[in-house]
Design an enzyme around this catalytic site. Structure first.
Site, short mmCIF file in Angstrom:
data_model
loop_
_atom_site.label_atom_id
_atom_site.label_comp_id
_atom_site.label_asym_id
_atom_site.label_seq_id
_atom_site.Cartn_x
_atom_site.Cartn_y
_atom_site.Cartn_z
N ASP A 93 -19.59 39.73 -17.97
CA ASP A 93 -20.20 39.01 -19.09
C ASP A 93 -21.16 39.95 -19.83
O ASP A 93 -22.01 40.60 -19.20
CB ASP A 93 -20.97 37.81 -18.48
CG ASP A 93 -21.44 36.82 -19.51
OD1 ASP A 93 -20.83 36.74 -20.59
OD2 ASP A 93 -22.43 36.10 -19.21
N GLU A 145 -17.24 40.49 -29.51
CA GLU A 145 -18.13 39.50 -30.16
C GLU A 145 -18.46 39.93 -31.58
O GLU A 145 -18.75 41.08 -31.86
CB GLU A 145 -19.43 39.32 -29.35
CG GLU A 145 -20.37 38.31 -30.00
CD GLU A 145 -21.52 37.81 -29.11
OE1 GLU A 145 -21.38 37.87 -27.87
OE2 GLU A 145 -22.54 37.37 -29.65
N HIS A 189 -28.20 31.16 -26.03
CA HIS A 189 -28.35 31.21 -24.58
C HIS A 189 -29.61 30.50 -24.11
O HIS A 189 -30.57 30.38 -24.85
CB HIS A 189 -28.39 32.67 -24.11
CG HIS A 189 -27.08 33.37 -24.31
ND1 HIS A 189 -26.87 34.29 -25.30
CD2 HIS A 189 -25.90 33.25 -23.64
CE1 HIS A 189 -25.62 34.73 -25.23
NE2 HIS A 189 -25.01 34.11 -24.24
N GLY A 233 -23.33 30.46 -24.77
CA GLY A 233 -24.50 29.61 -24.95
C GLY A 233 -24.13 28.15 -25.05
O GLY A 233 -24.70 27.41 -25.86
N ASP A 277 -23.92 28.88 -17.96
CA ASP A 277 -24.81 29.47 -16.94
C ASP A 277 -26.02 28.56 -16.74
O ASP A 277 -26.31 28.11 -15.64
CB ASP A 277 -25.24 30.87 -17.40
CG ASP A 277 -25.98 31.63 -16.32
OD1 ASP A 277 -26.27 31.03 -15.26
OD2 ASP A 277 -26.30 32.82 -16.50
P1 13P Z 1 -25.86 29.13 -21.46
O1 13P Z 1 -27.20 29.78 -21.37
O2 13P Z 1 -25.81 28.10 -22.54
O3 13P Z 1 -25.39 28.57 -20.15
O4 13P Z 1 -24.79 30.27 -21.88
C1 13P Z 1 -24.26 31.14 -20.92
C2 13P Z 1 -23.49 32.26 -21.51
O5 13P Z 1 -23.15 32.29 -22.68
C3 13P Z 1 -23.14 33.36 -20.62
O6 13P Z 1 -22.54 34.42 -21.30
O1 G3H Z 2 -25.40 35.33 -21.39
C1 G3H Z 2 -26.25 35.36 -20.52
C2 G3H Z 2 -25.97 34.77 -19.19
O2 G3H Z 2 -26.54 33.50 -19.09
C3 G3H Z 2 -26.44 35.69 -18.12
O3 G3H Z 2 -27.82 35.67 -18.00
O4 G3H Z 2 -28.42 38.09 -18.02
O5 G3H Z 2 -29.97 36.36 -17.06
O6 G3H Z 2 -27.86 36.97 -15.88
P1 G3H Z 2 -28.58 36.86 -17.21
ZN ZN Z 3 -23.27 34.73 -23.29
#
Ligand code: 13P
Ligand code: G3H
Ligand code: ZN
Length: 330
Positions: A93, A145, A189, A233, A277
């Protein structure tokens, strides 16, 4: 070089083809530890949903990249032993460099995201093309993206959305050869996606955010018909868990997410992957806080992580069935 195919993982190509035809979205859940991974695999197994297991750079730093990768790769064996035949992809990711994407490809990831959205258009094209060229040699799929989500994306933060410009998508997809494209249409996010002043209150006093820019999504679909779109997000910031956190000593004021109806609408369109997430984080925090509030003397991690894991299974099964529409579609 570890081939993801030998580990029983799959890339996202077939998953997205089916999701496009079936008008649903494949869930992509982030994990940082064993309990989250177990919950995701069990929930998607029980749902009969394909799943994308997502590892961020932050997760790799937190959990040790090798250990986390082994956990993700163990998911297939775990699912099969439990009798679940669901397809599982292991995905990086928000990869931000070619080197990071290469390292994940070389160590058995089946899919990577190269997020060049903070660069100029030309640099984004160049970086994404380089990753695609390498990944495709190993049949690893790549997500790019275009556009910038407001809020925090790893260490980069943007005050305002830079919506994806539909005029750029066809050129970007053609020049880079990406397999899917993350777009910016108003999601962001984290748990605080909208300021309260941007929202209205419904009759139950719940903050309702402004709608996503479906007009931009439609314009993008017209320009690249049948191409897999990704929504980042996309947590709903489920009020039930925010309330449980606040009722047990937490302080999450004005946490607002994307309403489920809007995600359903997106899932029925060209959006083939929906990233979640924050909702998982909220579930975990809510159940751990509740356990400690009920039993302040508890000190066995299994006694508070166990209920959190159980609740995460419920949340994911509900999302697969009632929001993304991926349940029973493997
Ligand atoms: P959220 O913060 O809305 O869960 O989005 C997660 C995300 O886009 C991870 O790449
Ligand atoms: O896009 C972001 C994801 O929610 C991952 O979050 O970088 O805190 O692990 P993180
Ligand atoms: Zn993301």
């Amino acid at each position: 070089m570890v081939s993801y195919k030998e580990l029983g993982l799959v890339n996202t190509r077939e998953m997205f083809k089916k999701a496009m035809e079936g008008k649903y979205a494949v869930p992509a859940y982030n994990f940082n530890n064993m309990e989250q991974l177990q919950a995701i695999v069990n929930a998607c197994g029980k749902s009969g949903s394909p799943v994308i297991l997502q590892v961020s750079s932050g997760a790799r730093k937190y959990a040790d990249s090798t250990l986390l990768r082994y956990l993700g790769q163990g998911a297939v064996a775990m699912a099969r032993e439990a009798g679940y035949q669901i397809p599982i992809a292991l995905h990086l990711d928000h990869g931000d460099t070619f080197e990071l994407c290469k390292s994940c490809i070389d160590s058995g990831f089946s899919s990577v995201m190269i997020d060049g959205s903070h660069h100029s258009y030309e640099k984004n094209v160049e970086l994404t093309s380089k990753v695609v060229e390498y990944a495709h040699k190993y049949d690893v799929t790549v997500e790019g993206e275009l556009g910038v989500l407001a809020g925090i994306e790893d260490d980069v933060s943007a005050a305002e959305h830079v919506y994806t410009q539909p005029e750029q998508v066809e050129d970007f997809v053609k020049k880079t050869g990406v397999d899917s494209l993350a777009i910016s249409i108003g999601t962001s996010h984290g748990a605080f996606k909208f300021k309260p002043e941007q929202c209205t209150k419904n009759d139950k006093g719940v903050l309702v955010p402004p709608p996503l820019r479906f007009d931009i999504l439609e314009e993008i679909e017209k320009r690249i018909p049948g191409f897999a779109i990704v929504l980042h997000g996309a947590s709903s910031v489920i009020p039930e868990y925010v309330d449980l956190i606040n009722a047990n000593g937490g302080k999450l004021d004005a946490a607002v997410g994307i309403p489920a109806e809007q995600l359903r609408r997106a899932a029925a369109s060209a959006v083939c992957k929906i990233n979640v997430d924050s909702d998982g984080r909220l579930v975990f925090t809510a159940k751990i806080r509740e356990t400690f509030a009920k039993n302040p003397g508890e000190f066995d991690p299994r006694k508070y992580l166990g209920p959190a894991r159980e609740e995460l299974v419920k949340m994911i099964m509900d999302k697969n069935a009632n929001v993304l529409g991926s349940a029973g579609r493997y």
